[in-house]
Scaffold this active site. Structure first.
Site, PDB file in Angstrom:
ATOM      1  N   ARG A   1      42.444  68.470-103.274  1.00  0.00           N
ATOM      2  CA  ARG A   1      42.719  67.641-104.430  1.00  0.00           C
ATOM      3  C   ARG A   1      41.195  67.727-105.487  1.00  0.00           C
ATOM      4  O   ARG A   1      40.350  68.375-105.129  1.00  0.00           O
ATOM      5  CB  ARG A   1      42.464  66.168-103.751  1.00  0.00           C
ATOM      6  CG  ARG A   1      41.261  65.846-103.043  1.00  0.00           C
ATOM      7  CD  ARG A   1      41.252  64.292-102.488  1.00  0.00           C
ATOM      8  NE  ARG A   1      40.004  63.824-102.204  1.00  0.00           N
ATOM      9  CZ  ARG A   1      39.916  63.842-100.931  1.00  0.00           C
ATOM     10  NH1 ARG A   1      40.458  64.379-100.025  1.00  0.00           N
ATOM     11  NH2 ARG A   1      38.443  63.390-100.473  1.00  0.00           N
TER      12      ARG A   1
ATOM     13  N   ALA B   1      41.790  75.612-105.151  1.00  0.00           N
ATOM     14  CA  ALA B   1      40.671  74.814-105.099  1.00  0.00           C
ATOM     15  C   ALA B   1      40.993  73.561-106.045  1.00  0.00           C
ATOM     16  O   ALA B   1      41.946  73.252-106.655  1.00  0.00           O
ATOM     17  CB  ALA B   1      39.662  75.503-105.343  1.00  0.00           C
ATOM     18  N   HIS B   2      40.090  72.473-106.044  1.00  0.00           N
ATOM     19  CA  HIS B   2      39.952  71.460-106.849  1.00  0.00           C
ATOM     20  C   HIS B   2      40.021  71.729-107.977  1.00  0.00           C
ATOM     21  O   HIS B   2      39.466  72.644-108.885  1.00  0.00           O
ATOM     22  CB  HIS B   2      38.736  70.491-106.413  1.00  0.00           C
ATOM     23  CG  HIS B   2      37.386  71.254-106.565  1.00  0.00           C
ATOM     24  ND1 HIS B   2      36.907  72.124-105.595  1.00  0.00           N
ATOM     25  CD2 HIS B   2      36.687  71.404-107.534  1.00  0.00           C
ATOM     26  CE1 HIS B   2      35.737  72.549-106.142  1.00  0.00           C
ATOM     27  NE2 HIS B   2      35.553  72.100-107.461  1.00  0.00           N
ATOM     28  N   ASN B   3      40.954  70.895-109.004  1.00  0.00           N
ATOM     29  CA  ASN B   3      40.931  70.726-110.491  1.00  0.00           C
ATOM     30  C   ASN B   3      41.525  71.826-110.889  1.00  0.00           C
ATOM     31  O   ASN B   3      41.865  72.306-112.093  1.00  0.00           O
ATOM     32  CB  ASN B   3      39.474  70.575-111.143  1.00  0.00           C
ATOM     33  CG  ASN B   3      38.714  69.344-110.772  1.00  0.00           C
ATOM     34  OD1 ASN B   3      39.318  68.569-109.925  1.00  0.00           O
ATOM     35  ND2 ASN B   3      37.905  69.037-111.569  1.00  0.00           N
TER      36      ASN B   3
END
EC number: 2.3.1.191
Lengths: 338, 338, 338
Positions: free
Chosen positions: C225, C246-248
């Site tokens: 997230r 991965a995040h973003n």
């Protein structure tokens, strides 16, 4: 090889006329011929339908003359073997997939409302109460199914096996003395996309996974089922954690495969091959018996039996090492000059 | 270090005479000496058996003089320390594994028929009803065990830990403030094969995993237990998703390890080391404190403390960058000439 | 974007005066202003707090002028937009994380004592009895939740989805016709460390995962997230087994991503991009629409739309191939001379 009824329930037969209507294909043949199952084109038998989607006309043995019918584009419709009816469509694989859904139904994760009702569990097997055993699965003597493992419908597991915690298995036939460590995924749909009318779609995967006797699959590793044929791991082959084996791969016996090794679709790996960590092999490549592949290599073409290769793209290890040493020598020489 | 009774139940002792009979080894020593457990040769104590399978005679400290007996090939039987009886066999490690099964029994996934009977769970811990807690496991205050996680028998988990969904843990001692994200595998058997009478076999793994305070293990990552000794992750070390840490690895404190990093068996990594994504380290390598390893590097030898390396095979980052730049310059020059 | 109340329960509001006291920050502003939630600095709205920890003064649009307050170091306290109160502290991100815990509470794995109490499950969905459905989760018609899958609190799943065995999902909004194969991890906390008073700590992750219609996520793959914003996988994107996102990260539509591909934080990938196996992309990189990246490439900088790159560090495929060929030619020439 047709779809295995333990994993795909027959819901047919349908006539070729019905399949033509369901897929929008134009049938050139007998509308009353019955179809019962799907198969790879080269191995289709009586009552089985297949597809052909190559860029060139099919080779002599590409399509079995026993097939009931073959989905094919207009340009190759006349190139089918005698006796194989043509189902003409611009998207043969997609139409075939649509037809397949009329003939067979994937048992997916089983009758999810009724777990643990398997009737073929040997009394000597130890099954954790939190494990899920699908309908029709069989488990042999002294085999252990650890907590929260999931064994899909129809899966066959032999004697003296260890199926670890949180493992999931579907569409698989597993021999004796096989170990599948925690979190491994056996029999998932392979990664294949096919053109559909509205863009790429997941190509359905009708095959199985065969783990022969003595195989070990490491934690969180994945072995996908075949598209039509089987993904096969030969006797006593040992696979480390976090490895990937794609659809239709055939691994020989006594293969060793270190962590993060990944084998793409339809690769054949000979007996006794050793793959270092992070080795990747591109699809359709053949690796000869006893070959050794150094850690981190990216293999894009055949490796002859007994050779040791490394680097990306992989080449004989000696060559790769020589190239690295040469470049290092040149650059350190330049540095000294400056 | 002997096998931990929390993870391996003692079912001995047996006399050396009985072990010789069970393994087919020839005992040169007292048949009435009792053996209770197994250990690594260098650290075996009274009552513990070990093996030696090197290609050269054992070094001075390779075999503890306290060991009850050592499985060894004929050629090195005379090289054992005084007081250590020889169990002579052509396959020492295999015979030792056979003997181990007579002395200790792996608690595998616990008494699979009786989950969730743990007696050492702090009332302040929150355990999901679908989690499985093995016999004798201990869980500290305010720790969370998420749904469908599996905590094997004897596992010790401290305070303020988060054990994510579908995690599995066995043979592990876990400190406080440790996070193990979903799908991680802690304590599986490491990847080791040993020669057996009928080909390679999985070498048994008797060690543990130690996760010190403040460690975070990412989703679907794997930390294997040691062969005899422990796999140790130092305080506050942070491991990303899909990483692999093999048996007997010792990671220091405050290590950062990005996705797909993989560390082979018996590697030592110093404090504060940073590993980029997809870094692989070959077995037995030592990485000095504070070293930095660039993403994608394949490390085959020692990296001194504080240095930054990259490439495959890894070398000082500056050298690797210079080599790449030099080759690019040469080839773009050639292109201009043509 | 503030933390989504489906995944983070509001436990505030608190006044800025209370937050200053709780974090040890020095408030330069109105102690009675109420704060209700956290957000990324650039997108914070009324009542939301944020932090700034850059090395240079914040750019004009780096901090929203709507934010209630911003944790910031002394040196940049005067650089905040008018109307944004400063909470001055030497460790802004850490203080912000401490404050966040006073305002919102992560629903983690739900009320773990009370599984399967979801009220928003369509009667046409098929939920395995061993699956765990968190409080407030919603599941659409004809979707399947396989055995031992875990759906966290508040997760929204559309129609015709397949959530495989042992999957775990949290903090996610999932469209229609999405497949998440066995063992995949959706919505785990991304890998981020922040300086704390006693060394590195895991940076809290307040964002979500969005899987748009038609997405397929392979077995044992991970999609983290976002830190504040969302990790987004565009329509019909197909992800193979054992991939890491991965995040973003923002992936476009119709992206194909082969096994072991890994995408670091805050990468943007355009529509129709194809990533070969084992491709790694460093954080913050942008990949243009339709780019193709050869297997094993390590990408450290932008790839323009439509280009094909390979190698590590990645460069146009043609250049990389030419370099390899040139080195091979040089070294084989040297070999012939000797």
């Amino acid at each position: 090889m047709p779809a295995d009824p333990r994993f795909f329930r027959s819901i047919g037969p349908l006539s070729l006329g019905e399949l033509a209507a369901a897929t929008g294909a134009e049938l050139r043949g007998d509308p009353d011929t019955l179809a019962t199952n799907v198969a790879a084109a080269a191995r289709a038998r009586i009552g089985e339908i297949c597809y052909y989607e190559g860029k060139r006309p099919p080779a002599a043995d590409a399509i079995s003359s026993e097939a009931a019918a073959c989905f094919v584009r207009e340009d190759f419709a006349v190139a089918l073997p005698d006796g194989v009816d043509a189902l003409v469509t611009p998207l043969p694989r997609h139409a075939h997939a649509v037809a397949a859904k009329k003939l067979i139904q994937f048992r997916d994760w089983g009758d999810v409302e009724a777990p643990h009702e398997a009737t073929n569990i040997h009394p000597g097997a130890r099954i954790a109460p939190t494990a899920h055993i699908g309908e029709g699965a069989a488990i042999g003597d002294r085999s252990i199914i650890a907590p929260n493992a999931v064994v899909g419908p129809g899966v066959q597991i032999g004697r003296d096996c260890v199926i670890g915690a949180n493992v999931s298995i579907q569409c698989a036939l597993i021999g004796n003395h096989v170990k599948v460590y925690s979190g491994a995924r056996i029999g998932e749909a392979g990664f294949g996309v096919m053109p559909g009318p509205a863009g790429a779609e997941d190509a359905p995967q009708f095959g199985r996974v065969i783990l022969q006797d003595g195989v070990t699959v490491g934690a969180n590793s994945c072995v996908d089922r075949g598209a039509f044929d089987d993904t096969i791991i030969g006797e006593n082959t040992k696979i480390d954690n976090l490895c990937q084996i794609a659809h239709n791969v055939v691994l020989g016996r006594d293969v060793l495969m270190a962590s993060f090794a990944g084998i793409s679709g339809t690769v054949t790996v000979g007996d006794g091959v050793q793959l270092g960590g992070r080795v990747g092999i591109a699809d359709h490549v053949v690796i000869g018996d006893g070959a050794q592949i150094a850690a981190s290599a990216g293999v894009f073409r055949e490796i002859p039996a007994g050779e040791t290769w490394g680097g990306t793209p992989a080449r004989p290890l000696r060559d790769w090492m020589r190239e690295i040493a040469w470049v290092q020598k040149q650059t350190s020489r330049e540095r000294r000059k400056s």
